[in-house]
Design a protein around this motif. Sequence first.
Motif, PDB file in Angstrom:
ATOM      1  N   ASN A   1      89.785  74.088   5.448  1.00 55.29           N
ATOM      2  CA  ASN A   1      89.128  74.516   6.678  1.00 55.29           C
ATOM      3  C   ASN A   1      87.904  73.650   6.946  1.00 55.29           C
TER       4      ASN A   1
ATOM      5  N   ASP B   1      96.408  67.432  11.289  1.00 53.09           N
ATOM      6  CA  ASP B   1      96.439  68.853  11.621  1.00 53.09           C
ATOM      7  C   ASP B   1      97.476  69.551  10.745  1.00 53.09           C
TER       8      ASP B   1
ATOM      9  N   GLU C   1      97.177  76.582  11.598  1.00 53.81           N
ATOM     10  CA  GLU C   1      96.090  77.545  11.628  1.00 53.81           C
ATOM     11  C   GLU C   1      96.325  78.603  10.573  1.00 53.81           C
TER      12      GLU C   1
ATOM     13  N   THR D   1      94.915  82.767   9.608  1.00 53.27           N
ATOM     14  CA  THR D   1      94.180  83.969  10.008  1.00 53.27           C
ATOM     15  C   THR D   1      93.437  84.504   8.800  1.00 53.27           C
TER      16      THR D   1
ATOM     17  N   VAL E   1      90.972  83.213  13.697  1.00 55.50           N
ATOM     18  CA  VAL E   1      91.932  82.121  13.517  1.00 55.50           C
ATOM     19  C   VAL E   1      91.148  80.848  13.200  1.00 55.50           C
ATOM     20  N   VAL E   2      91.477  80.204  12.046  1.00 51.92           N
ATOM     21  CA  VAL E   2      90.760  79.015  11.577  1.00 51.92           C
ATOM     22  C   VAL E   2      91.732  77.847  11.556  1.00 51.92           C
ATOM     23  N   PRO E   3      91.391  76.711  12.185  1.00 51.02           N
ATOM     24  CA  PRO E   3      92.269  75.531  12.095  1.00 51.02           C
ATOM     25  C   PRO E   3      92.175  74.894  10.702  1.00 51.02           C
TER      26      PRO E   3
ATOM     27  N   CYS F   1      93.408  71.483   8.049  1.00 49.39           N
ATOM     28  CA  CYS F   1      93.704  70.053   8.052  1.00 49.39           C
ATOM     29  C   CYS F   1      94.136  69.613   6.664  1.00 49.39           C
TER      30      CYS F   1
END
Length: 716
Positions: free
Chosen positions: A148, A168, A171, A173, A189-191, A193
């Motif tokens: 994150n 990417d 996502e 939760t 909601v956290v993207p 990588c």
Amino acid sequence: MNDDELRNLIQHKIDASTSSYGQSNVWQSERLKAEKYYKGEPRGDEKEGRSQVVSRDVAEAVDALMPSLMRVFSSGDKVVEFQPTGPEDEEQADQATDYINWIWLQQNPGFRIMHDWFKDGLLHRLGILKIWWDHAPIMTRESYRGLNHQEIEILKTDPEVEIISMEDAGEATLPGPIDPKTGQAQMIVVPLCDVAVKRKQNKGRVRIMPIPPEEFLVDNRARSLELDQFYFAAHRAERTISELIEDGYDPALLENIGSSFDLGFSQENINRFNGESSHLYDNNDLADPSLRRVLVTECYLKVDYDGDGIAELRKVTIAGNVILDNEEIDDHPFAALTPKLSQHKLIGRSIADDLYDLQDIKTTIWRQMLDNIYLANNNRTIVVNDQVNLDDLLTVRPGGIVRVKQPGAIQPFPFQNVINDAYRIIEYSDSVKENRVGVTRYNQGLDANTLNKTATGITQIMDASRQREELIARIYAEGVAIAFKKILRLVCQHQDYEQLIRLRGKFVPMDPRAWKDSYDITVAVGLGTGNKDQAIMRMMQLIDLDMKLFQLQNAAGETIVTPKNLYNKLAKIIQAAGLKAPDPYYTDPSGKLAQENKARAQAEAQAQAMAQAQQAQAQAQAQAMAQAQAAQGPTREELEAQMELQLAQVKLQADIENQRIKTQADIEAKMQMAQADIAIARMKAEAEFQRELAAAQMAPIQASGDNPQSPMKEIL
């Protein structure tokens, strides 16, 4: 001195060492010869249809000495041990011993280094080791999945990390802050990588490498590699442009340096790979310029570069005609060893030098003996002309017939059987080899007639052989000591950080910056020397003597042997048995005794404090009572009597507590002595059992020897 003059001087020294009269060139021809004899390659005088066998005496001797030498230096977990020269150096010497051995065995492939180094000496007269501090950073690539934003920011704060790619990864939760109305966590909601990073560690470390003989150049006048007898030495090797850039050299200086394949096509390199020369034609330099190879000569020489009239030791690195670096240094990185010293010379004699003539003799005898056997099995014949059908004679098949016109037309050609004489010559050659090298068939378990010789005679033969092996080990120990001193000096000069290493199941910090003097230490090499069974036997004899001394000192009240002395002998037995540490098998009495003394001191301090507190309390009570009685008007005699009674009670309680502590300490001391007596008695019983068992095994042999009619009488 300018760079052109320095370059010309170095080139002159390189040419002198590699010329036809140079020591390095002469040494090269001898190395090629040794390698040829070691591999048993054809001599070049073979004839078609005759035996072409080659004796392998050089290989047998070298391969027989290697296990003994490797056992001497690598049988334990410590190759060397730094011994303090004074009480103030003891802790420093212990730390240096643990850390330098860890660098040799863990940070570098110590066993393989020692194997190649020792074998070069036995076969090629001189083994060369290079030890240096590598400043080149260590680059590693790491991949992380599903990070994150906060985790990525943490990576960015690391100065050793460089993010090279981010992709990417969807996502996720996750639970967020608590909602004050509902009292439940809000889902956010956290993207995420996927991150690839390059980690660059700038910490240097000690590097150790045995140098191939053809890469080492040395001055013809060198008597040793000690600084007072040292003039010029160099390491000449092919390196890629990428390696030179990693070492910190300017890429612009490397562009005009021509490629080199000189060392790759050398005869020694080709022989080493047994004709597997596909690597010599590797054209990676054409597809990738960073892999282009150039010839780099790293020179260490004494030269008056600053013009003060005194030659100083300098390191000068040359690639082509370009000087890559030029600096004054304290010491060179080479450590050398040779199995048989030659006085006033750097390069001594190898094991192969003593066996060339014997291998030639045995090869010749073997070939003639085998040719004689071939002749016996396929003998030539004498035939009468026109009286024998030659087609029948030349066609060899079971049950075949040979047609003759008259009896006696075929006769065997007479030949002399030389097998017995040849076998005696081979036996004599083997005995000469054993006398020269010290590798006998007895210490290898190869002689079937050993039981036909007296035990005393076999022991004398093996002792003489072991003395030759130990002499080589003692000579090698000097080179190993020099190598480990160089490692210690490097870490004291260059390591500016604390290294966490794992020792005996624990992580221990090592910081050479805290070591005061790295040279006030002697080195004990060859911790694995000697026969382990003999070492165990000697320790058992000393333990038997300790048990007698325990009895004498208990009767006389004197202390000669302590439990700590006995524990030290048990530790030696554990090490000789091949186990790393005695801790799982025996308890160090010094540690237990220290804990008991600490507990006893704490108990005494608590008792004394308690007594003082009780005495203060009694005095306070007495003062309060005196004040109360003064208010009520008591007599002075009553007040004094009460105070004396209180003080007597406090003193009695303190005496009782002190006596209790003393009695407990005496009981613990007696229990410790009883445990030591039990352990000693157990070891004495085990030793007595071993002696009785050995005597029982030898009894039948001695009984046979005492019988005049016994065949064992002559043997004994």
